[in-house]
Design a protein around this motif. Structure first.
Motif, mmCIF file in Angstrom:
data_model
loop_
_atom_site.group_PDB
_atom_site.id
_atom_site.type_symbol
_atom_site.label_atom_id
_atom_site.label_comp_id
_atom_site.label_asym_id
_atom_site.label_seq_id
_atom_site.Cartn_x
_atom_site.Cartn_y
_atom_site.Cartn_z
ATOM 1 N N SER A 89 5.035 49.308 21.233
ATOM 2 C CA SER A 89 4.712 48.413 20.363
ATOM 3 C C SER A 89 3.299 47.879 20.153
ATOM 4 O O SER A 89 2.679 47.656 21.172
ATOM 5 N N SER A 90 2.733 47.976 18.987
ATOM 6 C CA SER A 90 1.151 47.826 18.942
ATOM 7 C C SER A 90 1.099 46.507 17.993
ATOM 8 O O SER A 90 1.829 46.101 17.194
ATOM 9 N N GLY A 91 -0.093 45.780 18.727
ATOM 10 C CA GLY A 91 -0.351 44.514 18.083
ATOM 11 C C GLY A 91 -1.243 43.707 19.079
ATOM 12 O O GLY A 91 -1.115 44.116 20.578
ATOM 13 N N MET A 92 -1.747 42.959 18.435
ATOM 14 C CA MET A 92 -2.876 41.906 19.324
ATOM 15 C C MET A 92 -1.905 40.933 20.196
ATOM 16 O O MET A 92 -0.834 40.605 19.796
ATOM 17 N N VAL A 93 -2.208 40.864 21.383
ATOM 18 C CA VAL A 93 -1.384 39.915 22.238
ATOM 19 C C VAL A 93 -0.836 38.687 21.554
ATOM 20 O O VAL A 93 0.200 38.254 21.780
ATOM 21 N N GLU A 94 -1.854 37.897 20.866
ATOM 22 C CA GLU A 94 -1.433 36.520 20.026
ATOM 23 C C GLU A 94 -0.213 36.926 19.104
ATOM 24 O O GLU A 94 0.393 35.965 18.819
ATOM 25 N N GLU A 95 -0.174 38.123 18.343
ATOM 26 C CA GLU A 95 0.590 38.421 17.466
ATOM 27 C C GLU A 95 1.987 38.582 17.883
ATOM 28 O O GLU A 95 3.076 38.410 17.018
ATOM 29 N N PHE A 96 2.279 38.851 19.110
ATOM 30 C CA PHE A 96 3.759 39.152 19.569
ATOM 31 C C PHE A 96 4.577 37.777 19.415
ATOM 32 O O PHE A 96 4.481 36.816 19.912
ATOM 33 N N THR A 97 5.843 37.944 18.800
ATOM 34 C CA THR A 97 6.953 36.979 18.933
ATOM 35 C C THR A 97 7.572 37.235 20.519
ATOM 36 O O THR A 97 7.330 38.155 21.158
ATOM 37 N N GLU A 98 8.281 36.187 20.861
ATOM 38 C CA GLU A 98 8.821 36.312 21.938
ATOM 39 C C GLU A 98 9.817 37.602 21.999
ATOM 40 O O GLU A 98 9.937 38.348 22.982
ATOM 41 N N ALA A 99 10.557 37.712 20.928
ATOM 42 C CA ALA A 99 11.659 38.757 20.727
ATOM 43 C C ALA A 99 10.904 40.243 20.902
ATOM 44 O O ALA A 99 11.248 41.074 21.611
ATOM 45 N N GLU A 100 9.824 40.476 20.150
ATOM 46 C CA GLU A 100 8.932 41.581 20.294
ATOM 47 C C GLU A 100 8.288 41.668 21.842
ATOM 48 O O GLU A 100 8.385 43.009 22.102
ATOM 49 N N ALA A 101 7.989 40.815 22.365
ATOM 50 C CA ALA A 101 7.426 41.024 23.832
ATOM 51 C C ALA A 101 8.614 41.532 24.651
ATOM 52 O O ALA A 101 8.339 42.268 25.613
ATOM 53 N N ARG A 102 9.612 40.710 24.661
ATOM 54 C CA ARG A 102 10.863 40.929 25.393
ATOM 55 C C ARG A 102 11.461 42.250 25.263
ATOM 56 O O ARG A 102 11.792 43.044 26.060
#
Length: 281
Positions: A89-102
């Motif tokens: 998954s690509s993105g800046m750390v601040e941009e991640f939703t909880e679902a995306e991070a998990r």
């Protein structure tokens, strides 16, 4: 040439996992090829008698336990367990939703954990075997837009270092493999976060750097290295694949050591052993 062995490979329908499975089959080994969607048609039919394909979502722990049991029942044993399944998954750390991070952690960390846990009782009973975790160049350091991917691979490596020491008591070997660039669909299949406007300039700079192009390697080159790894009587805890990742590993390590050395006095001053404080009544 070593005697034929049985491999259990996740993410075996494409990319590096498929190349590893093909290399093992071509040398005469038995392979359990597991992936979300995989059939015998993904492989040369000449090897069908030494191939078992299993549809498997590695984030489903009960399904993983059942798949390992099926593999052992089918071939009688496991010799090499190769945790290759992974997503990016690509993105800046601040941009991640909880679902995306998990979701990033579920596959890259927990998927490998469930497979390792399921395989260990069998390897322990055999008093031998080899668990190989496919990590990434992203585990060498965090880079813009790869923060959560790096986090998942850093976590995988921390877990695996402990696993290696625990499994050694039973004759089970463990290796972390850190590949560089290979022509797979990892980037084509990766997901991306919803961009936040303040990161626009940084994202543009990263896009410009990518536009300059890169030259990756054939997955078959990684497969040849994998065969040498599993044939070794004394495999390393870590193996770098590729000149780029090899040089980067040394560069990052040297820069970290230089920073540690520059802050040595502060680090050492923060430790002053004293007797245990008296218990407060």
């Amino acid at each position: 040439m070593p005697a034929p062995r049985t491999w259990f490979i996740t993410g075996a329908s494409r990319g590096l996992g498929h190349a590893f499975a093909v290399a093992a089959l071509e040398r005469g080994d038995q392979v359990v090829a597991a992936a979300r969607s995989v059939t015998q048609d993904h492989f040369d039919q000449r090897h069908s008698d030494r191939l078992l394909t299993l549809n498997l979502n590695v984030t489903d722990r009960p399904a993983v336990l059942a798949a390992i049991s099926t593999a052992v029942e089918h071939f009688g044993r496991l010799d090499i367990v190769l945790n290759n399944a992974g997503t990016m998954s690509s993105g800046m750390v601040e941009e991640f939703t909880e679902a995306e991070a998990r979701a990033q952690m579920e596959v890259n960390l927990f998927g490998a954990l469930w497979v390792s846990q399921a395989a260990l009782p069998h390897l322990r009973d055999q008093k031998g075997g080899h668990i190989v975790q496919i990590s990434s160049i992203a585990a060498l350091g965090g880079f813009p837009t790869t923060g959560m991917y790096s986090a998942s691979k850093f976590a995988l490596e921390g877990m695996t270092e402990a696993l290696a020491m625990e499994a050694a008591a039973f004759g089970v070997k463990v290796t972390i493999v850190q590949p560089g660039g290979y022509w797979t669909d990892l980037y084509a299949s990766m997901t991306s976060t919803s961009p936040l406007e303040p990161y626009g300039p940084l994202r543009e700079e990263i896009t410009r750097q990518w536009a300059e192009g890169s030259v990756d390697s054939s997955p078959e080159a990684a497969a040849a290295a994998m065969l040498k790894l599993v044939d070794s009587k004394n495999p390393p805890l870590r193996l770098l694949l590729g000149s780029m990742v090899y040089d980067l590993a040394f560069d990052i390590s040297c820069r970290r050591m230089a920073v540690w050395e520059g802050w040595e006095q502060v680090s050492r001053a923060a430790e002053r052993p004293v007797p245990a404080p008296a218990q407060i009544a």
